[in-house]
Design an enzyme around this catalytic site. Sequence first.
Site, PDB file in Angstrom:
ATOM      1  N   ARG A 190      46.178 -37.547 -21.105  1.00  0.00           N
ATOM      2  CA  ARG A 190      47.047 -36.877 -20.139  1.00  0.00           C
ATOM      3  C   ARG A 190      48.484 -37.187 -20.539  1.00  0.00           C
ATOM      4  O   ARG A 190      49.272 -37.714 -19.757  1.00  0.00           O
ATOM      5  CB  ARG A 190      46.753 -37.358 -18.718  1.00  0.00           C
ATOM      6  CG  ARG A 190      45.443 -36.803 -18.159  1.00  0.00           C
ATOM      7  CD  ARG A 190      45.124 -37.411 -16.831  1.00  0.00           C
ATOM      8  NE  ARG A 190      43.970 -36.777 -16.224  1.00  0.00           N
ATOM      9  CZ  ARG A 190      43.193 -37.369 -15.326  1.00  0.00           C
ATOM     10  NH1 ARG A 190      43.433 -38.619 -14.958  1.00  0.00           N
ATOM     11  NH2 ARG A 190      42.174 -36.738 -14.791  1.00  0.00           N
ATOM     12  N   GLN A 219      44.867 -44.785 -24.366  1.00  0.00           N
ATOM     13  CA  GLN A 219      43.508 -44.872 -24.886  1.00  0.00           C
ATOM     14  C   GLN A 219      43.024 -43.543 -25.456  1.00  0.00           C
ATOM     15  O   GLN A 219      41.853 -43.400 -25.787  1.00  0.00           O
ATOM     16  CB  GLN A 219      42.561 -45.332 -23.774  1.00  0.00           C
ATOM     17  CG  GLN A 219      42.965 -46.663 -23.150  1.00  0.00           C
ATOM     18  CD  GLN A 219      41.970 -47.168 -22.122  1.00  0.00           C
ATOM     19  OE1 GLN A 219      41.525 -48.297 -22.191  1.00  0.00           O
ATOM     20  NE2 GLN A 219      41.611 -46.348 -21.161  1.00  0.00           N
ATOM     21  N   ASN A 248      39.178 -46.241 -25.993  1.00  0.00           N
ATOM     22  CA  ASN A 248      39.006 -45.836 -24.606  1.00  0.00           C
ATOM     23  C   ASN A 248      38.003 -46.746 -23.903  1.00  0.00           C
ATOM     24  O   ASN A 248      36.796 -46.688 -24.162  1.00  0.00           O
ATOM     25  CB  ASN A 248      38.521 -44.387 -24.531  1.00  0.00           C
ATOM     26  CG  ASN A 248      38.371 -43.914 -23.099  1.00  0.00           C
ATOM     27  OD1 ASN A 248      38.975 -44.463 -22.175  1.00  0.00           O
ATOM     28  ND2 ASN A 248      37.565 -42.888 -22.901  1.00  0.00           N
ATOM     29  N   ASP A 275      48.603 -45.000 -11.913  1.00  0.00           N
ATOM     30  CA  ASP A 275      47.913 -43.924 -12.624  1.00  0.00           C
ATOM     31  C   ASP A 275      48.894 -43.100 -13.445  1.00  0.00           C
ATOM     32  O   ASP A 275      50.097 -43.012 -13.126  1.00  0.00           O
ATOM     33  CB  ASP A 275      47.185 -43.016 -11.637  1.00  0.00           C
ATOM     34  CG  ASP A 275      45.743 -43.436 -11.415  1.00  0.00           C
ATOM     35  OD1 ASP A 275      45.237 -44.258 -12.200  1.00  0.00           O
ATOM     36  OD2 ASP A 275      45.130 -42.946 -10.460  1.00  0.00           O
ATOM     37  N   ASP A 277      48.561 -39.719 -13.976  1.00  0.00           N
ATOM     38  CA  ASP A 277      48.639 -38.315 -13.576  1.00  0.00           C
ATOM     39  C   ASP A 277      49.162 -38.122 -12.164  1.00  0.00           C
ATOM     40  O   ASP A 277      48.866 -37.127 -11.508  1.00  0.00           O
ATOM     41  CB  ASP A 277      47.272 -37.651 -13.715  1.00  0.00           C
ATOM     42  CG  ASP A 277      46.196 -38.349 -12.881  1.00  0.00           C
ATOM     43  OD1 ASP A 277      46.417 -39.502 -12.454  1.00  0.00           O
ATOM     44  OD2 ASP A 277      45.135 -37.735 -12.662  1.00  0.00           O
ATOM     45  N   ASP A 382      38.687 -51.252  -9.080  1.00  0.00           N
ATOM     46  CA  ASP A 382      39.703 -51.647  -8.111  1.00  0.00           C
ATOM     47  C   ASP A 382      39.069 -52.230  -6.848  1.00  0.00           C
ATOM     48  O   ASP A 382      39.589 -53.186  -6.256  1.00  0.00           O
ATOM     49  CB  ASP A 382      40.611 -50.471  -7.765  1.00  0.00           C
ATOM     50  CG  ASP A 382      39.859 -49.162  -7.515  1.00  0.00           C
ATOM     51  OD1 ASP A 382      38.618 -49.185  -7.392  1.00  0.00           O
ATOM     52  OD2 ASP A 382      40.518 -48.114  -7.444  1.00  0.00           O
ATOM     53  N   HIS A 406      48.740 -37.775  -5.789  1.00  0.00           N
ATOM     54  CA  HIS A 406      47.636 -37.843  -6.752  1.00  0.00           C
ATOM     55  C   HIS A 406      46.741 -36.638  -6.531  1.00  0.00           C
ATOM     56  O   HIS A 406      46.654 -36.108  -5.413  1.00  0.00           O
ATOM     57  CB  HIS A 406      46.854 -39.148  -6.527  1.00  0.00           C
ATOM     58  CG  HIS A 406      45.780 -39.409  -7.533  1.00  0.00           C
ATOM     59  ND1 HIS A 406      44.551 -38.785  -7.484  1.00  0.00           N
ATOM     60  CD2 HIS A 406      45.728 -40.246  -8.601  1.00  0.00           C
ATOM     61  CE1 HIS A 406      43.798 -39.226  -8.478  1.00  0.00           C
ATOM     62  NE2 HIS A 406      44.484 -40.101  -9.176  1.00  0.00           N
TER      63      HIS A 406
END
Length: 632
Positions: A190, A219, A248, A275, A277, A382, A406
């Site tokens: 991304r 990654q 990754n 994050d 994105d 998480d 998000h």
Amino acid sequence: MDQSATQAVSETNEHSAVAPESLLAEHHRAPDRLVLARGIFTGPSPKISDELYAVVKGRATRDRLSLHLEKGATAHTNTYFGRFAASYWQRWTVVTEVQATMTLHVGRQAAVRIVASDIAGHRRIVGSTEVTASGPVTLTAPLDQFVDGGALWLEFDAVGAELAVSDLTWTAPAPDTVRPVAIAICTFNRAQDCAETVAALASDQTVLGALDAVYVVDQGTDLVENQPRYQETRPALGAKLRYIRQPNLGGAGGFTRGLYEVSAANEHADVILMDDDILCEPETVLRLQAFANLTVEPTLVGAQMLFLLNPDYLNVGAEDVHLNKLMHGQKVPKALRNTSMLKKNQERRVDAGYNAWWTCLIPAEVVKKIGLPLPIFFQWDDVEYGVRAREHGFVTVTLPNAAVWHADFYWKDFDDWARYFSTRNSLIVSAMHTDLDAGTISRQLLRNIGEYLVGMQYGLAHTTLQGIEDFLQGPQILRDGGTEVLRLARTSRADYSETVKHPAATPSVNSADIRVRRAGGEPSRLLAVLIKRAIQQWTGRVQYGLMGVAREDAHWWHVSLFDHVVVTDASQSGVRVRKRDKARARALLLRTLRALRRLRKELPTLQERYRSAHAELTSRENWERLYGIDGK
């Protein structure tokens, strides 16, 4: 390992050496007063409503840090980003009083009020002033009546002439020192999104000045460093920017790399996991950092999540996990969920069990005491870290009025390869942190898979079973960090045609044959209906022909009435075609019964094995092995 993979690992090792001087100071000298939040009047993107920041009646203009009201106009900051979360600051921090300081440019006269709410949203004026000359103005509010709920905000009236407000800050006495903080962003293909996130951080000089480092853990194969936006941003960040390439290993591997690197460079530094994105609100970074510097005890401080496609909607005010039911993302009672923050505020304080890592601050003390995350690739990493932190005495606070945008979860279809990790990791995390009842869990999983089978989601049943079967293998399934199981989870779904998304205009069937069928209300006795639908699917007593079902109607109890169904994908970008297959359903059911029989028998032993392996799995040495780097 092929040549390209070897090269990637080589570059990983080359870039991973972090000079300790990048985070030299154990702590930073604190100012007399610490800025807890700033007055922000417009968002980071045109798609964001200004009314998430301030509401104006009358004519006005605004930019990021200032607001200009014309004669007779009024404004208030009783908004999502404009409010000060007084209840959370009183409950969790050492702050007993806050000051709202601003610069006013007054044409004739202005009225300024500092206003509070309580748990029920009732308004009360805490302080006010009439201003007739331009200059700085300060209003003070004690934090003494907000334990269960309530917030503070400001109101402005331009009386008789124009009024401009700028340099608005909420402050409190600073601690002796301010903790260093680094941001770690994990990304996988991304690149453009990640570059924009880094650029957003660099765009705010105050936030940038508060950061000691920004780590980008790449990654993927579409590299962030090749993005023009990233190259444009690099000079602004300078030596603070750290770019790392590695294989990754999912979100768990990417975020852990950030924790690993920062804790190696400075054991006193906090880390904000973020994050790639998201649409980043830089002010959120400042608010999380300020809160963490003033908590009574080291505290994980999480941002809330607003929806990217519906930007005024809050995902959930605070989340918890029900380990005994393998359920995470559970709304804390009385927390807002899927709510427009233009219409409602979270007055009640709601205490989180954990915070997802779209943006979450992890204190240095937590990493030092509990170690690094589990190498479970993604999903539940998480959750596990938040649960483990609480077991060691560290709470999580999800801070209102601090958020990022998000991707909306309900635009992602439940039937995808990620269900493998969700299933497997829910079992691993729950086995490690609670005593699971084998009978209860087996019945729950049997019901889940039963719903998939009657709904003709055979690939989803298969993917779920993969997760259960790999959990039964024990901790060795985590040996490679998830690279091989990721491949298998993706590729094995190709055997199930209903997992394929087709364009709505060319759905691989004759569109003229599709007859739309809407669902009625949800049945009151779902288990009885599930048994009935299973019998109907098994015996073929279903409605034949090609049916079309909208996403909102695609409940298992509705879809299972038919033999052949075209269902809209949750993404609204295409459709999936489900076809009743008795032989496949039988094979998957037998496989389910075998797996669950093993689960009931072996669960106590598996719990012991996973718990025994926990320390080794989360050790720096294990992560160094996965990263292919030398220990530090």
